[in-house]
Design an enzyme around this catalytic site. Structure first.
Site, PDB file in Angstrom:
ATOM      1  N   GLU A 135      24.881   9.685  17.984  1.00 39.11           N
ATOM      2  CA  GLU A 135      24.583  10.981  17.376  1.00 39.11           C
ATOM      3  C   GLU A 135      25.911  11.688  17.174  1.00 39.11           C
ATOM      4  O   GLU A 135      26.764  11.684  18.051  1.00 39.11           O
ATOM      5  CB  GLU A 135      23.638  11.763  18.308  1.00 39.11           C
ATOM      6  CG  GLU A 135      23.362  13.190  17.909  1.00 39.11           C
ATOM      7  CD  GLU A 135      22.791  13.333  16.507  1.00 39.11           C
ATOM      8  OE1 GLU A 135      21.812  12.654  16.152  1.00 39.11           O
ATOM      9  OE2 GLU A 135      23.338  14.153  15.738  1.00 39.11           O
ATOM     10  N   ILE A 136      26.065  12.310  16.008  1.00 39.77           N
ATOM     11  CA  ILE A 136      27.364  12.915  15.690  1.00 39.77           C
ATOM     12  C   ILE A 136      27.463  14.359  16.170  1.00 39.77           C
ATOM     13  O   ILE A 136      28.544  14.887  16.381  1.00 39.77           O
ATOM     14  CB  ILE A 136      27.633  12.798  14.164  1.00 39.77           C
ATOM     15  CG1 ILE A 136      29.129  12.968  13.871  1.00 39.77           C
ATOM     16  CG2 ILE A 136      26.783  13.767  13.372  1.00 39.77           C
ATOM     17  CD1 ILE A 136      29.520  12.558  12.481  1.00 39.77           C
ATOM     18  N   ASN A 172      30.701   8.691  15.286  1.00 39.92           N
ATOM     19  CA  ASN A 172      30.501   8.647  13.845  1.00 39.92           C
ATOM     20  C   ASN A 172      30.278   7.194  13.463  1.00 39.92           C
ATOM     21  O   ASN A 172      31.218   6.417  13.315  1.00 39.92           O
ATOM     22  CB  ASN A 172      31.729   9.228  13.154  1.00 39.92           C
ATOM     23  CG  ASN A 172      31.577   9.264  11.649  1.00 39.92           C
ATOM     24  OD1 ASN A 172      30.741   8.558  11.078  1.00 39.92           O
ATOM     25  ND2 ASN A 172      32.368  10.079  10.999  1.00 39.92           N
ATOM     26  N   ALA A 173      29.005   6.820  13.340  1.00 39.60           N
ATOM     27  CA  ALA A 173      28.682   5.416  13.077  1.00 39.60           C
ATOM     28  C   ALA A 173      29.166   4.976  11.697  1.00 39.60           C
ATOM     29  O   ALA A 173      29.397   3.802  11.459  1.00 39.60           O
ATOM     30  CB  ALA A 173      27.171   5.209  13.179  1.00 39.60           C
ATOM     31  N   CYS A 192      16.458   6.887  11.452  1.00 43.09           N
ATOM     32  CA  CYS A 192      15.262   7.717  11.405  1.00 43.09           C
ATOM     33  C   CYS A 192      15.583   9.120  10.901  1.00 43.09           C
ATOM     34  O   CYS A 192      16.420   9.803  11.485  1.00 43.09           O
ATOM     35  CB  CYS A 192      14.631   7.804  12.783  1.00 43.09           C
ATOM     36  SG  CYS A 192      14.219   6.190  13.443  1.00 43.09           S
ATOM     37  N   ASP A 195      20.049  12.585   7.408  1.00 41.95           N
ATOM     38  CA  ASP A 195      20.407  13.723   6.564  1.00 41.95           C
ATOM     39  C   ASP A 195      20.303  13.301   5.094  1.00 41.95           C
ATOM     40  O   ASP A 195      20.942  12.341   4.685  1.00 41.95           O
ATOM     41  CB  ASP A 195      21.852  14.148   6.897  1.00 41.95           C
ATOM     42  CG  ASP A 195      22.214  15.485   6.282  1.00 41.95           C
ATOM     43  OD1 ASP A 195      21.603  15.854   5.278  1.00 41.95           O
ATOM     44  OD2 ASP A 195      23.122  16.149   6.835  1.00 41.95           O
ATOM     45  N   THR A 270       9.698  10.001  17.142  1.00 38.04           N
ATOM     46  CA  THR A 270      10.876  10.837  16.970  1.00 38.04           C
ATOM     47  C   THR A 270      10.465  12.288  16.782  1.00 38.04           C
ATOM     48  O   THR A 270       9.389  12.583  16.264  1.00 38.04           O
ATOM     49  CB  THR A 270      11.721  10.400  15.755  1.00 38.04           C
ATOM     50  OG1 THR A 270      11.018  10.766  14.576  1.00 38.04           O
ATOM     51  CG2 THR A 270      11.971   8.907  15.730  1.00 38.04           C
ATOM     52  N   GLU A 271      11.352  13.197  17.192  1.00 34.11           N
ATOM     53  CA  GLU A 271      11.064  14.624  17.088  1.00 34.11           C
ATOM     54  C   GLU A 271      10.850  15.018  15.633  1.00 34.11           C
ATOM     55  O   GLU A 271       9.952  15.788  15.304  1.00 34.11           O
ATOM     56  CB  GLU A 271      12.218  15.437  17.686  1.00 34.11           C
ATOM     57  CG  GLU A 271      12.207  15.511  19.202  1.00 34.11           C
ATOM     58  CD  GLU A 271      12.673  14.213  19.884  1.00 34.11           C
ATOM     59  OE1 GLU A 271      13.068  13.279  19.178  1.00 34.11           O
ATOM     60  OE2 GLU A 271      12.605  14.148  21.115  1.00 34.11           O
ATOM     61  N   GLU A 272      11.684  14.469  14.768  1.00 32.16           N
ATOM     62  CA  GLU A 272      11.547  14.776  13.344  1.00 32.16           C
ATOM     63  C   GLU A 272      10.202  14.284  12.834  1.00 32.16           C
ATOM     64  O   GLU A 272       9.514  14.969  12.093  1.00 32.16           O
ATOM     65  CB  GLU A 272      12.673  14.113  12.540  1.00 32.16           C
ATOM     66  CG  GLU A 272      13.962  14.902  12.485  1.00 32.16           C
ATOM     67  CD  GLU A 272      13.781  16.257  11.802  1.00 32.16           C
ATOM     68  OE1 GLU A 272      14.240  17.241  12.394  1.00 32.16           O
ATOM     69  OE2 GLU A 272      13.194  16.332  10.699  1.00 32.16           O
TER      70      GLU A 272
END
EC number: 2.1.1.33
Lengths: 298, 414
Positions: A135-136, A172-173, A192, A195, A270-272
């Site tokens: 996660e960034i 930062n993948a 998932c 952005d 997932t939360e989203e």
């Protein structure tokens, strides 16, 4: 009022940072060990409990804007190479005294894991496999760290589903994935609710592009799977188009999706994903198999 | 008054022709050296002056191919745009950033402001040896070019992290808005090299985030491996002619790395800092707001070349020195010499297998000097290339920017 709230948030996060510092590498095996206070110089802060009670973190204290510029030079920590990566901090229970290293390698990566909902479910689904969330956003990463610490603590007596096999790191993948993983190391990669970067000009900032897919193909083994889910139809079409165009990927059928457990998890956990369900929005799924490396390539 | 330095030089060693670029001009000189004289005659044999107005003209060039109707429309647009931009941008700067010669047959230039690749065929039978094949506008500013093994394609790496191929010959220009990259990094690319092993081609790309990537070619979507070892940006890569398995790389680090690029193995590295200490000046300090007590002068490698017997020449940005290294037994890279110079060299190129040319950044004197490797020692020669000319400029202010490699360095502001 706003100031007061802000202050509360700061205090909460400071307290959690202390807990994190103390417990991040703990195995939660021995009660005596964990009840140690954080480094003694913090004598003034008695706000955090010295017992083994580690509460689940509260999300509202970790809010951060949803976007991050993947091109900027954030002061990120990343290993110089996969050889230089120290996984023992992330998976302390898997530490092997003899090899001085963790005994297995990460195989499942959740890229842009957000608040970690999928990761938590993967822990139970694949208790033998190491899963990593990337996660960034700093605060969101910290939330997931705190969540994992709390869960590890809560289930410390469970022999299997004890959340020792999941971890998270800020990274930062898009820039540094090959710094973490060897060629062919991963069997599953999740993307998932990424952005959407709606503007044409920003399309290179999307997590699925034809050039980045070559890097994903590198870290994935033959037969490995890329999972995508989004609530933005345009983005779904974009991801499908680019994955279909890429010679190293082939789409998996709807039947395959139906029988795959991870698709179910991705849809629900997932939360989203839950937010989209609450708002009665649509979700689009597409999964792709990593094809064998062409014979004339190395 | 001073002569404008060549911001880039290239040499066609088969004919002893020196190619130099200043501002938006290219000049070619043939060097005829009589054994008795140290002053060879330098005759101009080719030239090119870039007349494209940056930023807007390139769009009309592409549109022109599509048909007359669009043209008129574009012209009015252009006029509007031009009017607009005169108020915003007072003086557009023209600039040729790199010159590269491939197999003594093609010259490829990259232009800075209007982001184009200019491909020439070199033909000395013509009064002007530079035969313009095409000028291809690119989506983003190109930074480095290479060519594939049969010279069919020019391979271009850009500041946006993408690599494109352009057919060398053939009149058709591609619309830069619809070009598709053959590979990409999420970083700024700094260098690209095409190479071969066992009859297979590979493409090497270096970026600002310490990466060197080895990909297959033409199936460039299959990454072979990364070479990890740099701690700062990588700005220059070189494969010695004598050992095509090896790769020498440098950038913002204190050291130069030696690799076996094919096996993906780091072999050795050699420190430069101790040898550069006498040559640092204010220029090499970090910008003031980043200066700390532990700051040291910053090293930026701008070019790496090889001569015979494993000798490696390293050009470091804006120092009065050229460094000589040597690859020994394909297993070590060692420091040999730091040659002190009167002035910094902007760019260097191999002249023949034991000598190089360098373009001088000096207020007076020759624009180009020749350096020769003599029994393992690099020496300036007394060959005067006085006939090689650029233009006179009033002052340094009119000189194109010569030093930009260190701007790749990452600063931790966050």
């Amino acid at each position: 009022m706003a100031e007061l709230k802000d202050n509360k948030r700061k205090l909460y996060r400071k307290e959690k940072a202390e807990t994190r510092k103390a417990f991040k590498q703990a195995r939660f095996e021995d009660d005596q060990q964990i009840s140690a206070t954080p480094s003694g110089d913090e004598s003034g802060s008695n706000s955090f409990s010295t017992t083994t009670e580690v509460d689940l973190p509260r999300k509202r204290f970790y809010r951060q804007r949803a976007h991050s510029n993947p091109f900027s030079d954030h002061s990120l920590e990343y290993p110089r190479s996969p050889d230089a990566m120290d996984w023992t901090k992330l998976y302390p229970a898997y530490y092997n005294e003899e090899s001085k290293d963790v005994q297995s390698r990460v195989e499942i990566a959740d890229i842009g894991c957000g608040y970690g909902g999928l990761l938590i479910n993967l822990a139970a689904e694949f208790p033998q496999i190491l899963c990593l969330g990337m996660e960034i956003r700093v605060q969101v990463t910290q939330y997931v760290e705190d969540r994992i610490i709390a869960l590890r603590n809560k289930y410390k007596d469970e022999p299997k589903k004890n959340f020792q096999n999941i971890s998270v790191l800020r990274g930062n993948a898009m820039k540094f994935l090959p710094n973490f993983f060897y060629k062919g190391q991963l069997s599953k990669m999740f993307f998932c609710f990424p952005d959407p970067h709606f503007k044409q000009r920003k399309h290179k900032a999307r997590i699925i592009t034809n050039t980045l897919l070559s890097e994903y193909a590198y870290v994935l083994r033959e037969g490995g799977v890329v999972y995508t889910i989004t609530d933005v139809e345009d983005l779904h079409l974009w991801m499908v188009k680019h994955l279909e165009e890429h010679p190293m990927f082939e789409r998996l059928s709807k039947d395959w999706e139906k029988q795959d457990k991870c698709v179910q998890l991705m849809w629900n956990s997932t939360e989203e994903g839950q937010k989209v369900s609450r708002n009665k929005g649509n979700k689009w799924v597409a999964c792709f198999k990593r094809l064998p490396t062409p014979e004339d390539c190395e | 008054m001073m002569k404008h330095p060549f911001q880039s030089v290239a040499v066609d060693s088969s004919t002893s022709c020196i190619f130099g670029a200043f501002k938006n001009h290219i000049r070619v000189f043939k060097v005829d050296r009589k054994p008795t004289s140290s002053v060879p005659s330098c005759t101009p044999v080719g030239s090119w002056d870039d007349e494209v107005i940056p930023n807007y003209q390139q769009t009309t060039e592409v549109k022109k191919q599509e048909g007359g109707d669009a043209e008129a429309e574009v012209k009015t647009k252009k006029a509007k745009k031009a009017k607009k931009s005169t108020t915003v941008v007072p003086q557009p700067t023209f600039y040729i950033r790199t010159l590269d010669i491939f197999s003594d047959k093609y010259l490829v230039a990259t232009t800075d402001n209007d982001k184009s690749i200019v491909i020439f065929e070199i033909d000395y039978s013509k009064p002007n040896c530079l035969v313009l094949l095409k000028r291809q506008p690119m989506p983003k500013r190109p930074c480095s070019v290479s060519m594939d093994s049969n010279l069919q394609n020019v391979v271009v790496a850009d500041k946006f992290g993408d690599v494109y191929t352009i057919p060398t010959v053939g009149e058709l220009l591609q619309d830069e808005k619809t070009m598709n990259p053959i590979l990409g990094h999420v970083s700024m690319l700094t260098d690209v090299l095409m190479t071969e092993k066992n009859g297979k081609q590979f493409i090497l790309t270096a970026d600002r985030d310490e990466h060197i990537r080895v990909s297959n070619y033409p199936k460039s979507y299959v990454v072979k491996q990364w070479l990890f070892g740099h701690n700062e940006y990588v700005s220059s890569m070189h494969i010695p002619n004598s050992s095509p398995d090896l790769l020498v790389s440098g950038g913002g680090d204190d050291f130069i790395c030696l690799w076996n690029w094919y096996e993906g193995k780091f072999i050795d590295k050699v420190d430069l800092r101790e040898h550069l200490n006498p040559f640092f000046k204010d220029f090499h300090n970090a910008p003031e707001r980043f200066l700390t007590e532990s700051s040291v002068p910053e090293i930026s490698v701008s070019k790496i070349l090889s001569l015979l017997d494993g000798y490696i020449i390293v050009l470091v940005e804006n120092v009065n020195s050229l460094l000589v290294l040597k690859i020994e037994n394909k297993s070590k890279i060692v420091f040999k010499q730091a040659l002190t110079l009167h002035n910094p060299l902007v760019d260097i190129s191999v002249y023949n297998d034991s000598s190089i040319v360098g373009s001088n950044d000096a207020d007076e004197g020759d624009l180009v000097s020749i350096f020769e490797l003599d029994n393992g020692i690099l020496k300036p020669t007394d060959i005067s290339l006085a006939g090689i000319e650029s233009i006179e400029v009033e002052s340094r202010k009119e000189v194109s920017s010569l030093w930009y490699v260190n701007s790749l360095r990452k600063r931790s502001e966050h």
